[in-house]
Scaffold this motif. Structure first.
Motif, PDB file in Angstrom:
ATOM      1  N   ASP A  92      50.416  17.617  47.961  1.00 15.30           N
ATOM      2  CA  ASP A  92      49.637  17.478  49.018  1.00 15.30           C
ATOM      3  C   ASP A  92      48.150  18.135  48.986  1.00 15.30           C
ATOM      4  O   ASP A  92      48.315  18.994  48.108  1.00 15.30           O
ATOM      5  N   VAL A  93      47.364  17.316  49.327  1.00 15.90           N
ATOM      6  CA  VAL A  93      45.830  17.414  48.817  1.00 15.90           C
ATOM      7  C   VAL A  93      44.736  17.342  49.801  1.00 15.90           C
ATOM      8  O   VAL A  93      45.314  16.540  50.911  1.00 15.90           O
ATOM      9  N   THR A  94      43.992  18.296  50.119  1.00 16.09           N
ATOM     10  CA  THR A  94      42.783  18.252  51.138  1.00 16.09           C
ATOM     11  C   THR A  94      41.709  18.015  50.314  1.00 16.09           C
ATOM     12  O   THR A  94      41.365  18.937  49.374  1.00 16.09           O
ATOM     13  N   PHE A  95      40.881  16.734  50.509  1.00 15.47           N
ATOM     14  CA  PHE A  95      39.906  16.486  49.967  1.00 15.47           C
ATOM     15  C   PHE A  95      38.537  16.762  51.023  1.00 15.47           C
ATOM     16  O   PHE A  95      38.612  16.418  52.047  1.00 15.47           O
ATOM     17  N   THR A  96      37.488  16.974  50.514  1.00 15.23           N
ATOM     18  CA  THR A  96      36.140  17.022  51.115  1.00 15.23           C
ATOM     19  C   THR A  96      35.043  16.255  50.148  1.00 15.23           C
ATOM     20  O   THR A  96      35.342  16.353  49.113  1.00 15.23           O
ATOM     21  N   ARG A  97      34.224  15.413  50.985  1.00 19.04           N
ATOM     22  CA  ARG A  97      33.058  14.785  50.149  1.00 19.04           C
ATOM     23  C   ARG A  97      32.190  15.598  49.809  1.00 19.04           C
ATOM     24  O   ARG A  97      31.575  16.344  50.830  1.00 19.04           O
ATOM     25  N   GLY A  98      31.213  15.797  48.739  1.00 18.62           N
ATOM     26  CA  GLY A  98      30.270  16.454  48.559  1.00 18.62           C
ATOM     27  C   GLY A  98      30.480  17.906  48.270  1.00 18.62           C
ATOM     28  O   GLY A  98      31.430  18.411  48.394  1.00 18.62           O
ATOM     29  N   PRO A  99      29.411  18.917  47.981  1.00 14.98           N
ATOM     30  CA  PRO A  99      29.624  20.382  47.746  1.00 14.98           C
ATOM     31  C   PRO A  99      30.016  20.941  49.199  1.00 14.98           C
ATOM     32  O   PRO A  99      29.670  20.575  50.339  1.00 14.98           O
ATOM     33  N   LEU A 100      31.045  21.941  49.057  1.00 12.69           N
ATOM     34  CA  LEU A 100      31.548  22.515  50.261  1.00 12.69           C
ATOM     35  C   LEU A 100      30.068  23.386  50.766  1.00 12.69           C
ATOM     36  O   LEU A 100      29.395  23.888  50.220  1.00 12.69           O
ATOM     37  N   ARG A 101      30.085  23.604  52.176  1.00  8.61           N
ATOM     38  CA  ARG A 101      28.958  24.307  52.464  1.00  8.61           C
ATOM     39  C   ARG A 101      29.443  25.569  53.641  1.00  8.61           C
ATOM     40  O   ARG A 101      30.881  25.237  54.002  1.00  8.61           O
ATOM     41  N   HIS A 102      28.745  26.330  53.918  1.00  2.55           N
ATOM     42  CA  HIS A 102      29.304  27.680  54.707  1.00  2.55           C
ATOM     43  C   HIS A 102      29.618  26.794  56.121  1.00  2.55           C
ATOM     44  O   HIS A 102      28.781  26.133  56.670  1.00  2.55           O
ATOM     45  N   GLY A 103      30.529  27.308  56.789  1.00  2.00           N
ATOM     46  CA  GLY A 103      31.082  26.701  58.269  1.00  2.00           C
ATOM     47  C   GLY A 103      31.909  25.433  57.984  1.00  2.00           C
ATOM     48  O   GLY A 103      32.857  25.379  56.844  1.00  2.00           O
ATOM     49  N   SER A 104      31.955  24.779  58.844  1.00  6.21           N
ATOM     50  CA  SER A 104      33.067  23.599  58.834  1.00  6.21           C
ATOM     51  C   SER A 104      32.530  22.420  57.929  1.00  6.21           C
ATOM     52  O   SER A 104      31.352  22.269  57.959  1.00  6.21           O
ATOM     53  N   ASN A 105      33.665  21.992  57.198  1.00  6.89           N
ATOM     54  CA  ASN A 105      33.418  20.810  56.322  1.00  6.89           C
ATOM     55  C   ASN A 105      34.500  19.767  56.550  1.00  6.89           C
ATOM     56  O   ASN A 105      35.558  20.096  56.784  1.00  6.89           O
ATOM     57  N   PRO A 106      34.185  18.530  56.781  1.00  8.01           N
ATOM     58  CA  PRO A 106      35.076  17.502  57.233  1.00  8.01           C
ATOM     59  C   PRO A 106      35.656  17.224  55.936  1.00  8.01           C
ATOM     60  O   PRO A 106      35.336  17.384  54.789  1.00  8.01           O
ATOM     61  N   SER A 107      37.106  17.100  56.347  1.00  2.00           N
ATOM     62  CA  SER A 107      38.212  17.145  55.179  1.00  2.00           C
ATOM     63  C   SER A 107      39.172  15.856  55.532  1.00  2.00           C
ATOM     64  O   SER A 107      39.337  15.615  56.739  1.00  2.00           O
TER      65      SER A 107
END
Length: 81
Positions: free
Chosen positions: A19-34
């Motif tokens: 099970d993996v959670t991916f996000t695009r681009g660098p993580l930013r403070h706050g909510s990140n689409p994943s």
């Protein structure tokens, strides 16, 4: 029990569920689409946690038409089947 947090840990079972959670681009403070993804992996000779994660990153990038450098794994879990 194997330490799946260590990328050098060898994968010794013949098959794993992941099970993996991916996000695009660098993580930013706050909510990140994943995006959560699940699947299974038939272990290849010499496979490690790190090689599996690199393969999953490449798979996700290819599937979404983006560079692997733009993919971040937020969390993952592995279970021997």
């Amino acid at each position: 029990m194997a330490d799946y947090s260590n990328p050098n840990t060898p994968l010794t079972a013949s098959r794993y569920a992941w099970d993996v959670t991916f996000t695009r681009g660098p993580l930013r403070h706050g909510s990140n689409p994943s995006q959560d993804c699940t699947g299974s992996y038939d272990t290849q000779p010499g496979a490690t946690v790190g090689s599996l994660l690199a393969g999953l990153t490449a798979w996700y990038a290819n599937r979404n038409g983006i560079s692997a450098a733009d993919v971040t794994i937020v969390r993952y879990s592995l279970r021997a089947k």
